[in-house]
Design a protein around this motif. Structure first.
Motif, PDB file in Angstrom:
ATOM      1  N   THR A   1       0.800  -1.228   0.000  1.00  0.00           N
ATOM      2  CA  THR A   1       0.000   0.000   0.000  1.00  0.00           C
ATOM      3  C   THR A   1       0.831   1.275   0.000  1.00  0.00           C
ATOM      4  O   THR A   1       0.399   2.299  -0.518  1.00  0.00           O
ATOM      5  N   ARG A   2       2.049   1.242   0.565  1.00  0.00           N
ATOM      6  CA  ARG A   2       2.839   2.458   0.712  1.00  0.00           C
ATOM      7  C   ARG A   2       3.964   2.577  -0.319  1.00  0.00           C
ATOM      8  O   ARG A   2       4.460   3.681  -0.537  1.00  0.00           O
ATOM      9  N   ILE A   3       4.344   1.433  -0.922  1.00  0.00           N
ATOM     10  CA  ILE A   3       5.445   1.488  -1.901  1.00  0.00           C
ATOM     11  C   ILE A   3       4.973   1.038  -3.282  1.00  0.00           C
ATOM     12  O   ILE A   3       5.085   1.777  -4.266  1.00  0.00           O
TER      13      ILE A   3
ATOM     14  N   LEU B   1       1.868   0.244  -4.771  1.00  0.00           N
ATOM     15  CA  LEU B   1       0.769   0.919  -5.473  1.00  0.00           C
ATOM     16  C   LEU B   1       1.088   2.363  -5.846  1.00  0.00           C
ATOM     17  O   LEU B   1       0.811   2.785  -6.981  1.00  0.00           O
ATOM     18  N   PRO B   2       1.668   3.171  -4.953  1.00  0.00           N
ATOM     19  CA  PRO B   2       2.004   4.548  -5.379  1.00  0.00           C
ATOM     20  C   PRO B   2       2.984   4.591  -6.551  1.00  0.00           C
ATOM     21  O   PRO B   2       2.849   5.429  -7.451  1.00  0.00           O
ATOM     22  N   LEU B   3       3.991   3.682  -6.538  1.00  0.00           N
ATOM     23  CA  LEU B   3       4.973   3.703  -7.616  1.00  0.00           C
ATOM     24  C   LEU B   3       4.477   3.001  -8.875  1.00  0.00           C
ATOM     25  O   LEU B   3       5.100   3.111  -9.940  1.00  0.00           O
ATOM     26  N   LEU B   4       3.367   2.254  -8.761  1.00  0.00           N
ATOM     27  CA  LEU B   4       2.764   1.622  -9.946  1.00  0.00           C
ATOM     28  C   LEU B   4       1.673   2.503 -10.570  1.00  0.00           C
ATOM     29  O   LEU B   4       0.995   2.075 -11.499  1.00  0.00           O
ATOM     30  N   THR B   5       1.509   3.713 -10.073  1.00  0.00           N
ATOM     31  CA  THR B   5       0.466   4.606 -10.611  1.00  0.00           C
ATOM     32  C   THR B   5       0.578   4.825 -12.121  1.00  0.00           C
ATOM     33  O   THR B   5      -0.429   4.779 -12.833  1.00  0.00           O
ATOM     34  N   PRO B   6       1.781   5.063 -12.692  1.00  0.00           N
ATOM     35  CA  PRO B   6       1.861   5.214 -14.157  1.00  0.00           C
ATOM     36  C   PRO B   6       1.368   3.974 -14.902  1.00  0.00           C
ATOM     37  O   PRO B   6       0.684   4.078 -15.924  1.00  0.00           O
ATOM     38  N   GLN B   7       1.720   2.778 -14.392  1.00  0.00           N
ATOM     39  CA  GLN B   7       1.266   1.545 -15.044  1.00  0.00           C
ATOM     40  C   GLN B   7      -0.254   1.394 -14.937  1.00  0.00           C
ATOM     41  O   GLN B   7      -0.911   0.956 -15.887  1.00  0.00           O
ATOM     42  N   ILE B   8      -0.796   1.760 -13.778  1.00  0.00           N
ATOM     43  CA  ILE B   8      -2.249   1.663 -13.596  1.00  0.00           C
ATOM     44  C   ILE B   8      -2.974   2.594 -14.569  1.00  0.00           C
ATOM     45  O   ILE B   8      -3.955   2.209 -15.219  1.00  0.00           O
ATOM     46  N   LYS B   9      -2.485   3.825 -14.696  1.00  0.00           N
ATOM     47  CA  LYS B   9      -3.116   4.778 -15.617  1.00  0.00           C
ATOM     48  C   LYS B   9      -2.992   4.313 -17.065  1.00  0.00           C
ATOM     49  O   LYS B   9      -3.922   4.454 -17.866  1.00  0.00           O
TER      50      LYS B   9
END
Length: 654
Positions: A566-568, A570-578
């Motif tokens: 949740t803290r590392i 998901l935030p750093l996977l934000t570009p992949q999610i978008k």
């Protein structure tokens, strides 16, 4: 500053003229549609109509076995029941309405009150009638079957004068102007001429079954329409003086003409409408959702009846205006194109920044002319095979381009209004929204979980083989996967129903793709357990690119796996999610192939989507202009979605 103000003023003037021109073209295009004219609503499939221009009354014979009279406001005046379909209506000059019906009767009805005056028992199915009140005659075409079909002549009092077997069904009959000849058109493509005494005078062989006959008043011309869209003009001796075939997707079911044959109307089973002049040139055309089945010309108006739409009343002057618009349309469109170019140039010269961009671009083009010259073939190919078709599709979205007509007419926003009024597009959007949301949930959950599990493996060899196994299905063509799932859902031999039977759960068995309650869910559930190989690789690639120092620091702080997620992660996977969100959004709108193979959009419209509607109109129905409009609407949706995604991405980076 004054210089720029002048160009801004020119741009505003150009914009006003351009908008005015577009609105003018749009308005003239609306005149080319029946929707723009007076309608008298009737919830019936109309087979025949008669219109009294003096009183404004409309008489309609329907497939619902009745004759209905409406006033000019559409108010019901009276209704007369018949025993079967009303095949023809003729309004006499003395206020008598003559009606032919499949119930084997010809009726004489008081047009004012709906009271039955007389019922002539023909004892056979009546296909058509012709009335000549001046000579007191009624000609009847009736028969039992194809070989036992008769042309009969009656007096207005109902006395039979003679009957002749035509040995072929005659669906059209008409008197000559002086009532000394009788014309009958048969299914064997013969136009037969009889004398008023019943003697056969001659035959003219045409190319298809005769659907309608009209005779010129005070002249020597006869107009004949045949089944597959041909129009013939003949003289009173049966010699063909003119013939022409018009594009129809199916056969003709409606035909009519005014007394002088200056205007002739053809109606197709699939909604094609043509109004022609005495030389066969198209004055007016439209493409409706319901078959055009009946016409009645008066001195100033044309009444048009169909199999499901309101009766339309069109002023005859409209056809001359339509012809003028058709001739001037090319000039008007050229003027709009010139105004658009002028507006673009003046707008570019209105601002310092745009002037600098154009100037600098021109300088760079001249400076690096050799490089651009070498790139020219690539640009040409891109323009021809990508941008030109896209521009053509954009332009044709505002036309009635279809397989049934060689001519393409500008119709403004009619195709876009059709999307809203017809209903299928809106139903498709509802289904598409459900599918898109489900697809995004699938692509953002299971592939992420699998990527996390593989990433968490300690053995590099194990990670390699699991990665290989999850990606391997990507080499299987999508069509193979869809066909496999179609077999899984098969109600008779499908794996799903067989598995339920094995587990003694027969009560849960369904026709999964044929049941309205399960069809959409079955389409969404395809590819279970939803391990998308591409999404897995994207997530896995994002995970392995996270700096190891972050994990080491988190481990020192005592962080667990959930905290890391949740803290590392998901935030750093934000570009992949978008990225996956926008790709899945575009794919959901564009990809209709699984639905086409699994359900074809059914049952009913339970799995119908806009992409499938575009495909059907482009390949099956031949409505290319409407298909272009659908494609343009889908493009706008994708553009809006992409814009918002890029906007959020820019904001997050800033």
């Amino acid at each position: 500053m004054t210089y720029y103000k002048k160009w801004i003023a020119v741009s505003i003037c150009m914009a006003i003229l351009l908008i005015g021109g577009i609105l003018l073209v749009n308005r003239t295009a609306e005149m080319g549609s029946l929707d723009s004219y007076t309608n008298l609503s009737m919830d019936e499939q109309i087979q025949s109509i008669a219109y009294d221009e003096t009183s404004g009354r409309l008489y309609a014979g329907s497939y619902q076995n009745r004759i209905t009279a409406l006033d000019s406001d559409g108010t019901l005046l009276w209704s007369f029941p018949t025993g079967n379909v009303v095949t023809d209506l003729v309004l006499g000059s003395d206020g008598v309405l003559y009606a032919a019906s499949d119930d084997q009767y010809v009726y004489r009805i008081d047009a004012r009150s709906g009271e039955l005056l007389q019922a002539i028992d023909i004892r056979q199915r009546v296909f058509d009638i012709a009335v000549d009140e001046d000579h007191g005659l009624i000609a009847v075409s009736a028969g039992i079957n194809e070989t036992k079909h008769y042309v009969m002549l009656y007096t207005l009092a109902g006395e039979k004068l003679w009957s002749i077997n035509t040995h072929s069904t005659a669906r059209a009959i008409a008197f000559s102007d002086d009532a000394q000849q009788l014309y009958a058109g048969t299914n064997r493509a013969d136009l037969i001429r009889y004398s008023v005494d019943g003697e056969e005078l001659g035959r003219t062989r045409l190319r298809a079954a005769v659907k309608g006959i009209a005779v010129q008043a005070g002249g020597d011309a006869v107009a004949v329409a045949t089944e597959y869209g041909s129009l013939y003009l003949l003289d009173t001796h049966g010699e063909i003086t003119f013939s022409r075939m018009y594009e129809l997707h199916d056969n003709i079911i409606g035909f009519g003409a005014d007394d002088t044959l200056d205007r002739i109307a053809l109606g197709g089973r699939l909604g094609e409408l043509y109004i022609l002049d005495d030389r066969g040139e198209v004055l007016f055309s439209d493409d409706r959702k319901a078959g055009i089945s009946a016409f009645d010309f008066t001195d100033t108006q044309l009444a048009v009846g169909s199999l499901g739409e309101p009766v339309r009343l069109i002023p005859l002057d409209t056809f001359m205006i339509s012809r003028f618009i058709g001739r001037a349309g090319g000039v008007l469109k050229l003027l709009i194109a010139v105004l658009a170019c002028g507006f673009t140039i003046s707008l570019l010269r209105s601002f310092q920044r745009s002037r600098d961009v154009v100037k600098n671009g021109t300088v760079l083009l001249i400076k690096h002319r050799t490089a651009y010259l070498l790139l020219l073939p690539t640009f040409v190919m891109l323009i021809i095979f990508m941008y030109y078709p896209m521009i053509i599709a954009f332009v044709r979205a505002f036309t009635d381009w279809n397989i049934r007509s060689e001519e393409i007419h500008f119709i403004g926003f009619a195709n876009f209004r059709r999307m809203v009024t017809e209903g299928y597009f809106l139903l498709g959007l509802k289904n598409l929204f459900t599918i898109a949301v489900a697809d995004m949930l699938k692509v953002l959950t299971v592939p992420l979980i699998v990527a996390e599990l593989v990433f968490a493996l300690r053995s590099a060899k194990a990670r390699y083989w699991f990665r290989f196994m999850f990606v391997l299905p990507m080499v299987v063509p999508m069509i193979v996967t869809v066909l496999m799932w179609k077999n899984i859902y098969d109600p008779s031999i499908g794996l799903l129903n067989q598995l339920l039977e094995t587990m003694d759960l027969e009560h849960l068995q369904r026709v999964w793709l044929g049941d309205p309650k399960t069809a959409l869910g079955a389409v969404i559930a395809m590819n279970f357990p939803f391990i998308d190989g591409f999404a897995f690789l994207v997530f896995y690639g994002g995970l392995i690119n996270i700096p190891t120092q972050l994990f080491e620091a988190a481990k020192v702080d005592g962080a667990g796996r959930f905290w890391n997620l949740t803290r590392i992660h998901l935030p750093l996977l934000t570009p992949q999610i978008k990225l996956l969100i926008i790709l899945k959004f575009i794919g959901s709108i564009q990809n209709f192939m699984p639905i086409y193979i699994l359900t074809g959009g059914g049952p009913g419209v339970k799995t119908y989507v806009p992409g499938l509607e575009l495909y059907y109109h482009a390949t099956t129905f031949g409505n290319y202009g409407y298909a272009c409009a659908l494609g343009m609407a889908m493009f706008v949706f994708i553009l809006i979605g992409t814009f918002f995604n890029m906007r959020m991405r820019t904001q997050s980076q800033s």
